[in-house]
Design a protein around this motif. Structure first.
Motif, PDB file in Angstrom:
ATOM      1  N   MET A   1       0.855  -1.201   0.000  1.00 27.82           N
ATOM      2  CA  MET A   1       0.000   0.000   0.000  1.00 27.82           C
ATOM      3  C   MET A   1       0.886   1.245   0.000  1.00 27.82           C
ATOM      4  N   ASN A   2       0.654   2.158  -0.933  1.00 31.55           N
ATOM      5  CA  ASN A   2       1.409   3.413  -0.976  1.00 31.55           C
ATOM      6  C   ASN A   2       0.653   4.497  -0.221  1.00 31.55           C
ATOM      7  N   LEU A   3       1.375   5.183   0.647  1.00 31.31           N
ATOM      8  CA  LEU A   3       0.739   6.191   1.500  1.00 31.31           C
ATOM      9  C   LEU A   3       1.569   7.468   1.456  1.00 31.31           C
ATOM     10  N   PRO A   4       0.931   8.630   1.157  1.00 31.53           N
ATOM     11  CA  PRO A   4       1.686   9.885   1.249  1.00 31.53           C
ATOM     12  C   PRO A   4       1.978  10.182   2.724  1.00 31.53           C
ATOM     13  N   LEU A   5       3.158  10.720   3.005  1.00 33.89           N
ATOM     14  CA  LEU A   5       3.556  10.959   4.395  1.00 33.89           C
ATOM     15  C   LEU A   5       3.663  12.441   4.702  1.00 33.89           C
ATOM     16  N   LEU A   6       3.304  12.786   5.936  1.00 32.77           N
ATOM     17  CA  LEU A   6       3.502  14.130   6.460  1.00 32.77           C
ATOM     18  C   LEU A   6       4.412  13.984   7.687  1.00 32.77           C
ATOM     19  N   PRO A   7       5.728  14.189   7.507  1.00 30.36           N
ATOM     20  CA  PRO A   7       6.630  14.090   8.657  1.00 30.36           C
ATOM     21  C   PRO A   7       6.475  15.318   9.562  1.00 30.36           C
ATOM     22  N   LEU A   8       6.276  15.085  10.863  1.00 32.80           N
ATOM     23  CA  LEU A   8       6.056  16.162  11.828  1.00 32.80           C
ATOM     24  C   LEU A   8       6.946  15.952  13.051  1.00 32.80           C
ATOM     25  N   ASN A   9       7.054  16.997  13.866  1.00 32.71           N
ATOM     26  CA  ASN A   9       7.783  16.871  15.130  1.00 32.71           C
ATOM     27  C   ASN A   9       6.841  16.387  16.229  1.00 32.71           C
ATOM     28  N   THR A  10       5.914  15.537  15.873  1.00 34.89           N
ATOM     29  CA  THR A  10       4.958  15.010  16.843  1.00 34.89           C
ATOM     30  C   THR A  10       4.612  13.574  16.453  1.00 34.89           C
ATOM     31  N   VAL A  11       4.000  12.845  17.395  1.00 33.22           N
ATOM     32  CA  VAL A  11       3.611  11.457  17.145  1.00 33.22           C
ATOM     33  C   VAL A  11       2.094  11.372  17.301  1.00 33.22           C
ATOM     34  N   LEU A  12       1.416  10.912  16.255  1.00 31.83           N
ATOM     35  CA  LEU A  12      -0.035  10.745  16.291  1.00 31.83           C
ATOM     36  C   LEU A  12      -0.355   9.308  16.706  1.00 31.83           C
ATOM     37  N   PHE A  13      -1.385   9.135  17.521  1.00 31.46           N
ATOM     38  CA  PHE A  13      -1.829   7.806  17.962  1.00 31.46           C
ATOM     39  C   PHE A  13      -3.248   7.551  17.469  1.00 31.46           C
ATOM     40  N   PRO A  14      -3.632   6.277  17.301  1.00 39.12           N
ATOM     41  CA  PRO A  14      -5.014   5.970  16.911  1.00 39.12           C
ATOM     42  C   PRO A  14      -6.030   6.601  17.869  1.00 39.12           C
ATOM     43  N   ASP A  15      -7.147   7.064  17.321  1.00 43.90           N
ATOM     44  CA  ASP A  15      -8.250   7.657  18.099  1.00 43.90           C
ATOM     45  C   ASP A  15      -7.875   8.965  18.789  1.00 43.90           C
ATOM     46  N   CYS A  16      -6.810   9.615  18.344  1.00 45.26           N
ATOM     47  CA  CYS A  16      -6.432  10.909  18.922  1.00 45.26           C
ATOM     48  C   CYS A  16      -6.546  11.979  17.838  1.00 45.26           C
ATOM     49  N   ALA A  17      -6.923  13.192  18.257  1.00 47.41           N
ATOM     50  CA  ALA A  17      -7.147  14.283  17.301  1.00 47.41           C
ATOM     51  C   ALA A  17      -5.944  15.221  17.257  1.00 47.41           C
TER      52      ALA A  17
ATOM     53  N   GLU B   1      12.846  21.495   2.880  1.00 44.06           N
ATOM     54  CA  GLU B   1      13.357  20.237   2.325  1.00 44.06           C
ATOM     55  C   GLU B   1      12.690  19.036   2.994  1.00 44.06           C
ATOM     56  N   PRO B   2      12.485  17.929   2.257  1.00 46.83           N
ATOM     57  CA  PRO B   2      11.917  16.727   2.883  1.00 46.83           C
ATOM     58  C   PRO B   2      12.779  16.279   4.061  1.00 46.83           C
ATOM     59  N   ALA B   3      12.126  15.804   5.127  1.00 46.78           N
ATOM     60  CA  ALA B   3      12.852  15.356   6.330  1.00 46.78           C
ATOM     61  C   ALA B   3      13.868  14.283   5.933  1.00 46.78           C
ATOM     62  N   GLU B   4      15.085  14.396   6.502  1.00 46.01           N
ATOM     63  CA  GLU B   4      16.138  13.439   6.146  1.00 46.01           C
ATOM     64  C   GLU B   4      15.847  12.049   6.714  1.00 46.01           C
ATOM     65  N   ARG B   5      15.395  12.018   7.974  1.00 44.60           N
ATOM     66  CA  ARG B   5      15.083  10.725   8.584  1.00 44.60           C
ATOM     67  C   ARG B   5      13.819  10.862   9.427  1.00 44.60           C
ATOM     68  N   PHE B   6      12.986   9.808   9.399  1.00 42.90           N
ATOM     69  CA  PHE B   6      11.789   9.810  10.238  1.00 42.90           C
ATOM     70  C   PHE B   6      11.576   8.402  10.773  1.00 42.90           C
ATOM     71  N   ALA B   7      10.724   8.312  11.805  1.00 42.12           N
ATOM     72  CA  ALA B   7      10.464   7.023  12.454  1.00 42.12           C
ATOM     73  C   ALA B   7       9.836   6.042  11.465  1.00 42.12           C
ATOM     74  N   ALA B   8      10.160   4.759  11.628  1.00 40.08           N
ATOM     75  CA  ALA B   8       9.630   3.725  10.732  1.00 40.08           C
ATOM     76  C   ALA B   8       8.196   3.350  11.076  1.00 40.08           C
ATOM     77  N   ILE B   9       7.749   3.718  12.287  1.00 39.84           N
ATOM     78  CA  ILE B   9       6.368   3.432  12.706  1.00 39.84           C
ATOM     79  C   ILE B   9       5.590   4.743  12.690  1.00 39.84           C
ATOM     80  N   GLY B  10       4.406   4.716  12.081  1.00 45.09           N
ATOM     81  CA  GLY B  10       3.600   5.926  12.030  1.00 45.09           C
ATOM     82  C   GLY B  10       2.129   5.600  12.214  1.00 45.09           C
ATOM     83  N   CYS B  11       1.302   6.622  12.051  1.00 48.03           N
ATOM     84  CA  CYS B  11      -0.141   6.449  12.232  1.00 48.03           C
ATOM     85  C   CYS B  11      -0.871   7.136  11.079  1.00 48.03           C
ATOM     86  N   GLU B  12      -1.845   6.426  10.524  1.00 41.36           N
ATOM     87  CA  GLU B  12      -2.675   6.995   9.469  1.00 41.36           C
ATOM     88  C   GLU B  12      -3.513   8.130  10.048  1.00 41.36           C
TER      89      GLU B  12
END
Length: 196
Positions: free
Chosen positions: A1-17, A54-65
Motif C-alpha cells: 500500500m502506498n501512503l503519502p507521508l507528512l513528517p512532523l515533530n509530533t507522534v499521532l496515535f489511533p483515536d487521537c485528534a 526540504e523533505p525530512a532526512e530521517r523519520f520514524a519507521a512506525i507511524g499512524c494513518e
C-alpha cells in the motif's frame, strides 16, 4: 500500500485528534487528493530534519494513518485541518517525488481487540480524565468516555509530555497492555524525579 507521508515533530496515535495548519504546495495537493478520494495520509515523527522546506532526512519507521475529519480556512488565510489517528503502520520503503512529497510503501500493523478497563487502570484513567479538562485538550474534543485499554493507552501516550522517542516506542508496542505498563513505569520514574 502506498501512503503519502507528512513528517512532523509530533507522534499521532489511533483515536487521537490533531489540528494542523497546511500551507506548503505539496501538502495542500496531498490534502486535496485525500479529501477527493476519501483516503488518509501517514503521520511520521521526524528524527532528523525540519517540518518545512526540504523533505525530512530521517523519520520514524512506525507511524499512524491520519483521517481528515474537519477543515476550515484560518483567520490567517491558511488551511486548517483536524485529523484523527486511525491505523498504525510500518514504513517498508519511502521515496521523495518530484514535487518533494514523500510517499511510502507501508504495512498495516495488527490491532488487538479492545479489552475493558479494570481496577488496576483506575489511576491511569483518572490521570486521563484530568488531562482532558485542560482547555487545549478539551478543544480537540477528546473528552468522551473511554472505550477500553487501547483508547486509554493511546490517549495517555499522546497527551503526556513525553519525548518524541518515548512516544515512537509506545506507538511501536503491539499490545495496549504493554503500552499501559510502560506508561505506568514512565510515570513512576517521573514521580521519582519530582520527589528527589
Amino acid at each position: 500500500m502506498n501512503l503519502p507521508l507528512l513528517p512532523l515533530n509530533t507522534v499521532l496515535f489511533p483515536d487521537c485528534a490533531l489540528d494542523l495548519q497546511i500551507f506548503e504546495a505539496r501538502y495542500l495537493d496531498m490534502i486535496s487528493r485525500c479529501m477527493k478520494q476519501g483516503e488518509g495520509f501517514g503521520v511520521v515523527c521526524i528524527v532528523e530534519g525540519e517540518e518545512v522546506g526540504e523533505p525530512a532526512e530521517r523519520f520514524a519507521a512506525i507511524g499512524c494513518e491520519a483521517r481528515i475529519c474537519d477543515f476550515q480556512q484560518r483567520p490567517n488565510g491558511l488551511l486548517g485541518i483536524r485529523v484523527e489517528g486511525a491505523r498504525r503502520f510500518k514504513v517498508q520503503r519511502a521515496q521523495v517525488l518530484p514535487d518533494r512529497l514523500t510517499v511510502a510503501e507501508v504495512d498495516w500493523l495488527e490491532e488487538p481487540d479492545e479489552q475493558p478497563l479494570s481496577a488496576e487502570h483506575e489511576d491511569l484513567a483518572a490521570l486521563r480524565r484530568a488531562l482532558t479538562m485542560h482547555p487545549m485538550v478539551a478543544a480537540l474534543g477528546m473528552d468522551e468516555e473511554l472505550g477500553g485499554q487501547s483508547a486509554l493507552a493511546n490517549q495517555l501516550s499522546y497527551l503526556l509530555p513525553l519525548t518524541p522517542e518515548q512516544k515512537v516506542q509506545l506507538l511501536a508496542l503491539e499490545s495496549p497492555q504493554q503500552r499501559l505498563a510502560v506508561l505506568q513505569h514512565l510515570l513512576e520514574q517521573l514521580q521519582g524525579d519530582l520527589n528527589s
